[in-house]
Design a protein around this motif. Structure first.
Motif, PDB file in Angstrom:
ATOM      1  N   ASP A 670      -2.585  12.618  -2.325  1.00 34.01           N
ATOM      2  CA  ASP A 670      -1.395  13.384  -2.714  1.00 34.01           C
ATOM      3  C   ASP A 670      -1.419  14.779  -2.102  1.00 34.01           C
ATOM      4  O   ASP A 670      -0.387  15.290  -1.634  1.00 34.01           O
ATOM      5  CB  ASP A 670      -1.303  13.482  -4.235  1.00 34.01           C
ATOM      6  CG  ASP A 670      -0.948  12.140  -4.878  1.00 34.01           C
ATOM      7  OD1 ASP A 670      -0.456  11.242  -4.155  1.00 34.01           O
ATOM      8  OD2 ASP A 670      -1.177  11.984  -6.101  1.00 34.01           O
ATOM      9  N   ALA A 671      -2.602  15.407  -2.098  1.00 33.97           N
ATOM     10  CA  ALA A 671      -2.706  16.766  -1.552  1.00 33.97           C
ATOM     11  C   ALA A 671      -2.539  16.773  -0.034  1.00 33.97           C
ATOM     12  O   ALA A 671      -1.992  17.736   0.539  1.00 33.97           O
ATOM     13  CB  ALA A 671      -4.052  17.371  -1.935  1.00 33.97           C
ATOM     14  N   ALA A 672      -2.993  15.713   0.648  1.00 36.22           N
ATOM     15  CA  ALA A 672      -2.938  15.684   2.112  1.00 36.22           C
ATOM     16  C   ALA A 672      -1.604  15.182   2.654  1.00 36.22           C
ATOM     17  O   ALA A 672      -1.284  15.416   3.825  1.00 36.22           O
ATOM     18  CB  ALA A 672      -4.076  14.805   2.645  1.00 36.22           C
ATOM     19  N   TRP A 673      -0.818  14.494   1.828  1.00 35.76           N
ATOM     20  CA  TRP A 673       0.462  13.936   2.319  1.00 35.76           C
ATOM     21  C   TRP A 673       1.433  15.079   2.609  1.00 35.76           C
ATOM     22  O   TRP A 673       1.778  15.855   1.732  1.00 35.76           O
ATOM     23  CB  TRP A 673       1.029  12.991   1.275  1.00 35.76           C
ATOM     24  CG  TRP A 673       2.288  12.303   1.706  1.00 35.76           C
ATOM     25  CD1 TRP A 673       3.561  12.616   1.350  1.00 35.76           C
ATOM     26  CD2 TRP A 673       2.394  11.180   2.574  1.00 35.76           C
ATOM     27  NE1 TRP A 673       4.463  11.779   1.916  1.00 35.76           N
ATOM     28  CE2 TRP A 673       3.765  10.858   2.703  1.00 35.76           C
ATOM     29  CE3 TRP A 673       1.462  10.411   3.276  1.00 35.76           C
ATOM     30  CZ2 TRP A 673       4.230   9.812   3.487  1.00 35.76           C
ATOM     31  CZ3 TRP A 673       1.925   9.370   4.049  1.00 35.76           C
ATOM     32  CH2 TRP A 673       3.292   9.068   4.145  1.00 35.76           C
ATOM     33  N   PRO A 674       1.903  15.185   3.857  1.00 40.65           N
ATOM     34  CA  PRO A 674       2.707  16.363   4.225  1.00 40.65           C
ATOM     35  C   PRO A 674       4.196  16.245   3.911  1.00 40.65           C
ATOM     36  O   PRO A 674       4.922  17.233   3.965  1.00 40.65           O
ATOM     37  CB  PRO A 674       2.476  16.451   5.738  1.00 40.65           C
ATOM     38  CG  PRO A 674       2.235  15.029   6.159  1.00 40.65           C
ATOM     39  CD  PRO A 674       1.541  14.370   5.011  1.00 40.65           C
ATOM     40  N   TRP A 675       4.659  15.044   3.610  1.00 36.51           N
ATOM     41  CA  TRP A 675       6.096  14.858   3.389  1.00 36.51           C
ATOM     42  C   TRP A 675       6.381  14.631   1.898  1.00 36.51           C
ATOM     43  O   TRP A 675       5.512  14.834   1.054  1.00 36.51           O
ATOM     44  CB  TRP A 675       6.586  13.661   4.220  1.00 36.51           C
ATOM     45  CG  TRP A 675       6.311  13.872   5.678  1.00 36.51           C
ATOM     46  CD1 TRP A 675       6.951  14.733   6.527  1.00 36.51           C
ATOM     47  CD2 TRP A 675       5.310  13.204   6.459  1.00 36.51           C
ATOM     48  NE1 TRP A 675       6.427  14.664   7.796  1.00 36.51           N
ATOM     49  CE2 TRP A 675       5.406  13.720   7.789  1.00 36.51           C
ATOM     50  CE3 TRP A 675       4.342  12.236   6.187  1.00 36.51           C
ATOM     51  CZ2 TRP A 675       4.578  13.290   8.820  1.00 36.51           C
ATOM     52  CZ3 TRP A 675       3.542  11.811   7.218  1.00 36.51           C
ATOM     53  CH2 TRP A 675       3.637  12.337   8.508  1.00 36.51           C
ATOM     54  N   ALA A 676       7.584  14.158   1.633  1.00 31.90           N
ATOM     55  CA  ALA A 676       7.989  13.957   0.233  1.00 31.90           C
ATOM     56  C   ALA A 676       7.100  12.902  -0.401  1.00 31.90           C
ATOM     57  O   ALA A 676       6.823  11.854   0.190  1.00 31.90           O
ATOM     58  CB  ALA A 676       9.455  13.530   0.169  1.00 31.90           C
ATOM     59  N   LYS A 677       6.673  13.182  -1.609  1.00 31.79           N
ATOM     60  CA  LYS A 677       5.706  12.294  -2.290  1.00 31.79           C
ATOM     61  C   LYS A 677       6.428  11.220  -3.100  1.00 31.79           C
ATOM     62  O   LYS A 677       6.218  11.049  -4.301  1.00 31.79           O
ATOM     63  CB  LYS A 677       4.777  13.114  -3.184  1.00 31.79           C
ATOM     64  CG  LYS A 677       3.874  14.062  -2.384  1.00 31.79           C
ATOM     65  CD  LYS A 677       2.994  14.860  -3.284  1.00 31.79           C
ATOM     66  CE  LYS A 677       2.006  15.697  -2.469  1.00 31.79           C
ATOM     67  NZ  LYS A 677       2.668  16.621  -1.535  1.00 31.79           N
ATOM     68  N   ASN A 683       4.415   5.165  -0.965  1.00 33.54           N
ATOM     69  CA  ASN A 683       3.703   4.291  -1.911  1.00 33.54           C
ATOM     70  C   ASN A 683       2.896   3.204  -1.204  1.00 33.54           C
ATOM     71  O   ASN A 683       1.788   2.856  -1.628  1.00 33.54           O
ATOM     72  CB  ASN A 683       4.704   3.662  -2.882  1.00 33.54           C
ATOM     73  CG  ASN A 683       5.218   4.670  -3.900  1.00 33.54           C
ATOM     74  OD1 ASN A 683       4.433   5.411  -4.495  1.00 33.54           O
ATOM     75  ND2 ASN A 683       6.532   4.736  -4.077  1.00 33.54           N
ATOM     76  N   LEU A 684       3.434   2.656  -0.093  1.00 32.49           N
ATOM     77  CA  LEU A 684       2.690   1.628   0.637  1.00 32.49           C
ATOM     78  C   LEU A 684       1.413   2.200   1.253  1.00 32.49           C
ATOM     79  O   LEU A 684       0.325   1.609   1.148  1.00 32.49           O
ATOM     80  CB  LEU A 684       3.567   1.023   1.737  1.00 32.49           C
ATOM     81  CG  LEU A 684       4.611  -0.008   1.288  1.00 32.49           C
ATOM     82  CD1 LEU A 684       5.467  -0.438   2.463  1.00 32.49           C
ATOM     83  CD2 LEU A 684       3.934  -1.228   0.661  1.00 32.49           C
ATOM     84  N   ILE A 685       1.539   3.337   1.907  1.00 30.97           N
ATOM     85  CA  ILE A 685       0.362   3.945   2.547  1.00 30.97           C
ATOM     86  C   ILE A 685      -0.650   4.379   1.494  1.00 30.97           C
ATOM     87  O   ILE A 685      -1.865   4.211   1.652  1.00 30.97           O
ATOM     88  CB  ILE A 685       0.788   5.128   3.432  1.00 30.97           C
ATOM     89  CG1 ILE A 685       1.665   4.615   4.577  1.00 30.97           C
ATOM     90  CG2 ILE A 685      -0.425   5.860   3.996  1.00 30.97           C
ATOM     91  CD1 ILE A 685       2.262   5.704   5.433  1.00 30.97           C
ATOM     92  N   LYS A 686      -0.140   4.943   0.396  1.00 29.70           N
ATOM     93  CA  LYS A 686      -1.047   5.369  -0.678  1.00 29.70           C
ATOM     94  C   LYS A 686      -1.792   4.167  -1.256  1.00 29.70           C
ATOM     95  O   LYS A 686      -3.012   4.225  -1.506  1.00 29.70           O
ATOM     96  CB  LYS A 686      -0.240   6.074  -1.764  1.00 29.70           C
ATOM     97  CG  LYS A 686      -1.080   6.597  -2.913  1.00 29.70           C
ATOM     98  CD  LYS A 686      -0.199   7.347  -3.905  1.00 29.70           C
ATOM     99  CE  LYS A 686      -1.028   7.898  -5.059  1.00 29.70           C
ATOM    100  NZ  LYS A 686      -0.175   8.667  -6.011  1.00 29.70           N
TER     101      LYS A 686
END
Length: 704
Positions: A670-677, A683-686
């Protein structure tokens, strides 16, 4: 509390907290069979992987089979030993091991062998039975660790028949037919445990055919190639040298019977000579015993009461023959026989003198009693077969007799007609000069030369052994130039299983010994000089000594061992370190510790309620998986004993750690994701990242 009191309390506490009740019960069952082998009932006439498992557990089955093999040395019981061996092999290979079936079978046989040897060491037996349980799963880390602890080489898993691969070998060993302590089947079991692919066994004559048939069949069952040889002495250069007639390759008992019929006429004189040598040897042994009883025994018994407790008995031929067959006896065997008679008598004498010392008054009598006790105590500590050998049986003419064979070339002609080869054994017995002169004289007669014999060479100067090897190599250079038959160098242990100070049977090339514990194994074992290893590998071709180091060295598989009594005593009284305490802790206690740690870790991150739920789901899932795997969907047959509670507890332990790990991965993503969460891509990548992390965690957890 003093130090000794603390040690006793510590050992008592550890004993009460170790092992399960089931394991203790199994130990009692096994010891009952060890103490009363006659009560062992043969398994039903069924394949061991079939209904036999309904009658007895694998550990009991393997132990019973091994006991049947080792409890009787009589050749008339060879059939029962072979039947037990078949059960032993089937039971050893029928396990849950998928990756290491060969090494798992070797480890489990070795463990049961140690259980029998440690009959009077309760803790050691329980440790071995525990190790047997965990070895059943065949995990690589467990099996390789147990191989190291049991002092056996972990072999590549290329197949289950050792004869198909070039692993260990030994070109000269003995069973009970000659001077060995082990019967033929027992010898083959030990070879299998050590990883030996080929074994050459010495016999005295065709009178031992029943035992030859047994060892050939045992080798066939266990997948080990067996060679048969007749050991005999012959007069040459005015001295008596020892040789072996190597029979043609044989696979089954039928082969030895066919060989005997086919060559009865050709080998008739040779077999008769073997029998005459045996009669001469027996008469020589009788003379040695008579001389000892007349000259040395009175001196040994002087000054002590005429009571069996304090008197060394006469050495009788009958007792000696029961101890070791006299057809192959030597000075070392006589010393070992005397040692077995003297040691208990000396202990009784020591106790007697201790009592007399306590009763003696001060003054001269007290001083004499003290000195007598001190001298006896010193003698008792120093007594050894080696000391007795040097003192009583070192005469140059001991057990010397005129061999029936005077013409070695005539003997070779008969052997060659029957397809046999001639090998000289421990050629250095009369010195290096005599050995070289004999080989020069008998070129074309002797086919193989034992350039290294452990029994003979272990006490020799290594330079003498190398000098002889260089001489054989030089003779092979001449043979190559003249295009004549060379001397094929071989090495043999001459092992009898009787002398703990001399390494036992087996050799293996160093490049066959692999694994991270390889260096530790090599440190415990003797390595032959490079020249010898190169010559054995060259099989008669001359070698350049400067290039001998390129060949993989030969390592002796046997190692020096301390006496069984000393080892047993040390094991019983040794301090048990915490790591070993944990390894053999009662399974219920160990499982409770795992589950408690898992709960505490999960509770720290998600609270006690979710922690209980999380661990409860994990435990329930593992339990159901075990029940379905072992009992299927029939709910009426589900039993608690079908659940592997150790696996359940460890799963709950690691599940507790998965909570902070996956939480950390989730927060980090969550902290490293640069775009909208939010959204499908996020969700797929997470989900993929969390699943990948969970997979790594599971792989690590399963490995550990």
């Amino acid at each position: 509390m003093n130090k000794s009191g603390f040690k006793r309390a510590y050992k008592s506490a550890i004993a009460s907290l170790s092992f399960s009740a089931e394991l203790r019960k199994m130990r009692r069952e096994l010891n009952a069979r060890i103490d009363m082998p006659d009560t062992i009932v043969a398994a039903p006439a069924s394949h061991a992987r079939g209904v036999n498992r309904w009658f007895t557990r694998r550990r009991i089955s393997i132990a019973e089979s091994y006991l049947t093999v080792v409890s009787d040395l009589d050749s008339s019981h060879c059939r029962s030993r072979l039947e037990a061996l078949r059960v032993l092999m089937d039971a050893s290979f029928h396990s849950k091991a998928l990756d290491m079936p060969l090494n798992t079978a070797r480890v489990q046989m070795a463990l049961m062998k140690e259980v029998v040897k440690n009959r009077h060491n309760k803790r050691r037996q329980l440790e071995l039975l525990h190790d047997f349980s965990i070895s059943t799963y065949g995990q690589k880390q467990v099996i390789t660790r147990l191989c190291d602890e049991l002092n056996i080489v972990a072999l590549p898993e290329n197949g289950t028949r050792l004869e198909d691969f070039d692993y260990g070998w030994d070109d000269h060993v003995h069973d009970t037919a000659t001077s060995g302590r082990k019967n033929p089947t027992q010898l083959v079991i030990d070879a299998f445990i050590k990883g030996i692919s080929e074994l050459t066994v010495a016999y005295g004559s065709l009178a031992d055919r029943e035992l030859m048939e047994e060892i050939l069949e045992a080798g066939r069952i266990m997948g080990i190639r067996i060679n048969i040889g007749f050991e005999f002495s012959a007069n040459a250069r005015g001295r008596r040298f020892h040789f072996m007639a190597l029979l043609p390759p044989m696979r089954t008992p039928a082969d030895i019977r066919a060989f005997s019929r086919r060559n009865a006429a050709v080998l008739g004189d040779f077999i008769a000579g073997l029998e005459r040598n045996q009669v001469s040897r027996v008469e020589a042994v009788r003379g040695v015993l008579q001389e000892f009883n007349a000259a040395a025994l009175p001196e040994i018994n002087r000054g002590f009461p005429d009571d069996p407790l304090y008197k060394v008995p006469e050495l009788t031929f009958e007792a000696l023959n029961a101890f070791i067959p006299t057809m192959s006896i030597n000075r070392t065997h006589l010393a070992e026989f005397l040692y077995g008679k003297m040691r208990p008598v000396m202990l009784n004498r020591l106790l007697l003198l201790k009592m007399l010392r306590g009763k003696a008054s001060d003054g001269t009598a007290g001083g004499e009693a003290e000195k007598a006790y001190a001298d006896m105590k010193k003698a008792y500590k120093k007594i050894s077969p080696d000391g007795l050998l040097e003192r009583y049986f070192s005469g140059p003419a001991l057990i010397d007799y005129q061999s029936a064979f005077d013409d070695l070339r005539a003997v070779k002609a008969r052997l060659k007609a029957a397809g046999c080869r001639l090998k000289i054994l421990h050629p250095l017995e009369h010195g290096i000069d005599e050995a070289i002169a004999l080989l020069e004289e008998q070129r074309g007669t002797i086919d193989l030369v034992e350039i290294y014999n452990i029994q003979d060479c272990i006490t020799r100067d290594q330079e003498e052994v190398l000098r002889f090897a260089r001489a054989v190599n030089s003779l092979n250079e001449i043979a190559q130039r003249d295009r004549t038959a060379p001397f094929v160098p071989v090495c043999g242990s001459d092992s009898t299983g009787r002398h703990p100070k001399i390494p036992g049977m087996g050799f293996m090339r160093q490049d066959r010994i692999t694994g991270r514990r390889r260096d530790e194994y090599l440190m415990r074992h003797i390595t032959l000089p490079p020249l010898l290893g190169a010559m054995v590998g060259a099989k008669g071709e001359p070698v350049e000594e400067g290039l001998a180091g390129a060949a993989s060295p030969i390592v002796c598989l046997g190692k020096l061992a301390e006496s069984a009594a000393a080892a047993d005593e040390a094991s019983e009284s040794a301090y048990i370190p915490p790591r070993r305490v944990w390894r053999y802790l009662n399974p219920a206690l160990k499982n409770a510790v795992f589950m408690a740690i898992g709960f505490l870790v999960a509770n720290r991150f998600i609270g006690w309620a979710y922690a209980l739920l999380w661990l409860g789901i994990t435990g329930f899932r593992n339990s159901i998986a075990d029940l379905v795997a072992s009992r299927g969907s029939r709910l009426s047959e589900w039993k608690l004993r079908s659940i592997n509670f150790a696996n359940v507890a460890q799963s709950m332990f690691w599940t507790g750690f998965s909570v902070p790990i996956l939480s950390l991965v989730k927060a980090g993503f969550d902290a490293a994701w640069p775009w909208a969460k939010d959204g499908l891509g996020f969700n797929l990548i997470k989900f993929f990242v969390i699943s990948f992390a969970n997979g790594l965690y599971l792989a690590t957890h399963n490995t550990l």
